[in-house]
Design a protein around this motif. Structure first.
Motif, PDB file in Angstrom:
ATOM      1  N   PRO A   1       0.817  -1.221   0.000  1.00 52.47           N
ATOM      2  CA  PRO A   1       0.000   0.000   0.000  1.00 52.47           C
ATOM      3  C   PRO A   1       0.855   1.277   0.000  1.00 52.47           C
ATOM      4  N   ARG A   2       2.004   1.250   0.691  1.00 54.66           N
ATOM      5  CA  ARG A   2       2.893   2.423   0.677  1.00 54.66           C
ATOM      6  C   ARG A   2       3.387   2.684  -0.755  1.00 54.66           C
ATOM      7  N   TYR A   3       3.769   1.626  -1.460  1.00 51.92           N
ATOM      8  CA  TYR A   3       4.189   1.753  -2.860  1.00 51.92           C
ATOM      9  C   TYR A   3       3.064   2.381  -3.687  1.00 51.92           C
ATOM     10  N   LEU A   4       1.846   1.884  -3.512  1.00 52.75           N
ATOM     11  CA  LEU A   4       0.709   2.417  -4.271  1.00 52.75           C
ATOM     12  C   LEU A   4       0.507   3.901  -3.962  1.00 52.75           C
ATOM     13  N   GLN A   5       0.628   4.240  -2.685  1.00 50.01           N
ATOM     14  CA  GLN A   5       0.490   5.626  -2.255  1.00 50.01           C
ATOM     15  C   GLN A   5       1.563   6.501  -2.932  1.00 50.01           C
ATOM     16  N   GLN A   6       2.774   5.988  -2.985  1.00 47.33           N
ATOM     17  CA  GLN A   6       3.882   6.723  -3.604  1.00 47.33           C
ATOM     18  C   GLN A   6       3.686   6.888  -5.111  1.00 47.33           C
ATOM     19  N   HIS A   7       2.813   6.065  -5.687  1.00 48.42           N
ATOM     20  CA  HIS A   7       2.536   6.165  -7.121  1.00 48.42           C
ATOM     21  C   HIS A   7       1.197   6.844  -7.405  1.00 48.42           C
ATOM     22  N   GLY A   8       0.717   7.626  -6.440  1.00 51.99           N
ATOM     23  CA  GLY A   8      -0.419   8.505  -6.685  1.00 51.99           C
ATOM     24  C   GLY A   8      -1.793   7.985  -6.312  1.00 51.99           C
ATOM     25  N   TYR A   9      -1.863   6.760  -5.783  1.00 51.54           N
ATOM     26  CA  TYR A   9      -3.161   6.232  -5.371  1.00 51.54           C
ATOM     27  C   TYR A   9      -3.526   6.741  -3.987  1.00 51.54           C
ATOM     28  N   ARG A  10      -4.810   6.940  -3.761  1.00 53.71           N
ATOM     29  CA  ARG A  10      -5.302   7.219  -2.409  1.00 53.71           C
ATOM     30  C   ARG A  10      -5.593   5.875  -1.777  1.00 53.71           C
ATOM     31  N   ILE A  11      -4.999   5.642  -0.625  1.00 52.27           N
ATOM     32  CA  ILE A  11      -5.152   4.376   0.088  1.00 52.27           C
ATOM     33  C   ILE A  11      -6.134   4.566   1.240  1.00 52.27           C
ATOM     34  N   VAL A  12      -7.069   3.638   1.363  1.00 52.96           N
ATOM     35  CA  VAL A  12      -8.014   3.633   2.480  1.00 52.96           C
ATOM     36  C   VAL A  12      -7.782   2.326   3.244  1.00 52.96           C
ATOM     37  N   PRO A  13      -7.033   2.396   4.358  1.00 58.04           N
ATOM     38  CA  PRO A  13      -6.746   1.177   5.119  1.00 58.04           C
ATOM     39  C   PRO A  13      -7.985   0.632   5.835  1.00 58.04           C
ATOM     40  N   ILE A  14      -8.185  -0.690   5.725  1.00 56.36           N
ATOM     41  CA  ILE A  14      -9.255  -1.363   6.467  1.00 56.36           C
ATOM     42  C   ILE A  14      -8.557  -2.292   7.456  1.00 56.36           C
ATOM     43  N   ASN A  15      -8.580  -1.878   8.721  1.00 60.04           N
ATOM     44  CA  ASN A  15      -7.931  -2.638   9.791  1.00 60.04           C
ATOM     45  C   ASN A  15      -8.568  -2.226  11.110  1.00 60.04           C
ATOM     46  N   PRO A  16      -9.366  -3.114  11.718  1.00 55.88           N
ATOM     47  CA  PRO A  16     -10.083  -2.743  12.938  1.00 55.88           C
ATOM     48  C   PRO A  16      -9.178  -2.532  14.158  1.00 55.88           C
ATOM     49  N   TYR A  17      -7.887  -2.850  14.031  1.00 50.54           N
ATOM     50  CA  TYR A  17      -6.975  -2.721  15.163  1.00 50.54           C
ATOM     51  C   TYR A  17      -6.076  -1.495  15.072  1.00 50.54           C
ATOM     52  N   ALA A  18      -6.302  -0.645  14.076  1.00 60.74           N
ATOM     53  CA  ALA A  18      -5.471   0.548  13.899  1.00 60.74           C
ATOM     54  C   ALA A  18      -6.358   1.775  13.715  1.00 60.74           C
ATOM     55  N   ASP A  19      -5.855   2.929  14.153  1.00 62.80           N
ATOM     56  CA  ASP A  19      -6.555   4.196  13.949  1.00 62.80           C
ATOM     57  C   ASP A  19      -6.077   4.879  12.686  1.00 62.80           C
ATOM     58  N   GLU A  20      -4.782   4.677  12.372  1.00 59.61           N
ATOM     59  CA  GLU A  20      -4.182   5.335  11.220  1.00 59.61           C
ATOM     60  C   GLU A  20      -3.060   4.460  10.674  1.00 59.61           C
ATOM     61  N   ILE A  21      -2.979   4.376   9.353  1.00 57.62           N
ATOM     62  CA  ILE A  21      -1.888   3.657   8.689  1.00 57.62           C
ATOM     63  C   ILE A  21      -1.459   4.497   7.495  1.00 57.62           C
ATOM     64  N   LEU A  22      -0.162   4.680   7.343  1.00 59.32           N
ATOM     65  CA  LEU A  22       0.396   5.437   6.213  1.00 59.32           C
ATOM     66  C   LEU A  22      -0.199   6.842   6.127  1.00 59.32           C
ATOM     67  N   GLY A  23      -0.480   7.430   7.287  1.00 57.05           N
ATOM     68  CA  GLY A  23      -1.019   8.783   7.326  1.00 57.05           C
ATOM     69  C   GLY A  23      -2.487   8.894   6.967  1.00 57.05           C
ATOM     70  N   GLU A  24      -3.151   7.761   6.789  1.00 56.37           N
ATOM     71  CA  GLU A  24      -4.581   7.750   6.437  1.00 56.37           C
ATOM     72  C   GLU A  24      -5.387   7.144   7.581  1.00 56.37           C
ATOM     73  N   ARG A  25      -6.594   7.662   7.777  1.00 60.40           N
ATOM     74  CA  ARG A  25      -7.484   7.076   8.781  1.00 60.40           C
ATOM     75  C   ARG A  25      -7.781   5.629   8.412  1.00 60.40           C
ATOM     76  N   ALA A  26      -7.658   4.742   9.395  1.00 59.95           N
ATOM     77  CA  ALA A  26      -7.999   3.331   9.176  1.00 59.95           C
ATOM     78  C   ALA A  26      -9.443   3.105   9.605  1.00 59.95           C
ATOM     79  N   TYR A  27     -10.150   2.277   8.847  1.00 54.07           N
ATOM     80  CA  TYR A  27     -11.547   1.973   9.113  1.00 54.07           C
ATOM     81  C   TYR A  27     -11.682   0.522   9.570  1.00 54.07           C
TER      82      TYR A  27
END
Length: 143
Positions: free
Chosen positions: A36-62
């Protein structure tokens, strides 16, 4: 939609803007974090889905796909194969209620005939057992 495995179909899926990553990891060095970090570095908006995290890669986790307010183009999955039919059902629910999330991408080593059949019956694009980073690098970044 049959399983997408030709380069044109993969390129079409990689034309996404926003990718929800089910199973996105907070741990550097794990594929579920580095891809996902690679994808983010290539211009994609990443939406992390992880119930055990609040934020991943600077994005709110859901906690789940259903909790995401913004539009999702593609759902990339880093979860065990046996969990994928349930995840595809969540994507189908999302697609039917929001009109987005038109594709599911199961990462390298993750495959499920049941998930493929569910996606196909719902008209979703579906990729399994392929790394989105490898395919992006091969088809887009190196092109």
């Amino acid at each position: 939609m049959p399983i997408t495995d030709d380069d044109d179909g993969l390129r079409e899926l990689l034309d996404a803007d926003t990718i929800a990553v089910v199973g996105c990891s907070t741990t550097e060095g794990k594929a579920a974090h580095d891809v996902p970090r690679y994808l983010q570095q290539h211009g994609y908006r990443i939406v992390p889905i992880n119930p055990y995290a609040d934020e991943i890669l600077g994005e709110r986790a859901y906690d789940s796909l259903a909790d995401v307010e913004e539009a999702i183009d593609l759902v990339d999955v880093f979860r065990p194969s046996e969990e994928t039919p349930g995840i595809v059902e969540n994507v189908i629910d999302r697609h039917e209620s929001h009109g987005d999330a038109g594709g599911v991408w199961l990462q390298l080593g993750i495959e499920s005939d049941e998930a493929a059949e569910l996606a196909e019956n719902a008209g979703l694009d579906f990729v399994q057992d392929r790394c989105i980073k490898v395919e992006h690098d091969r088809l887009i970044a190196s092109a």
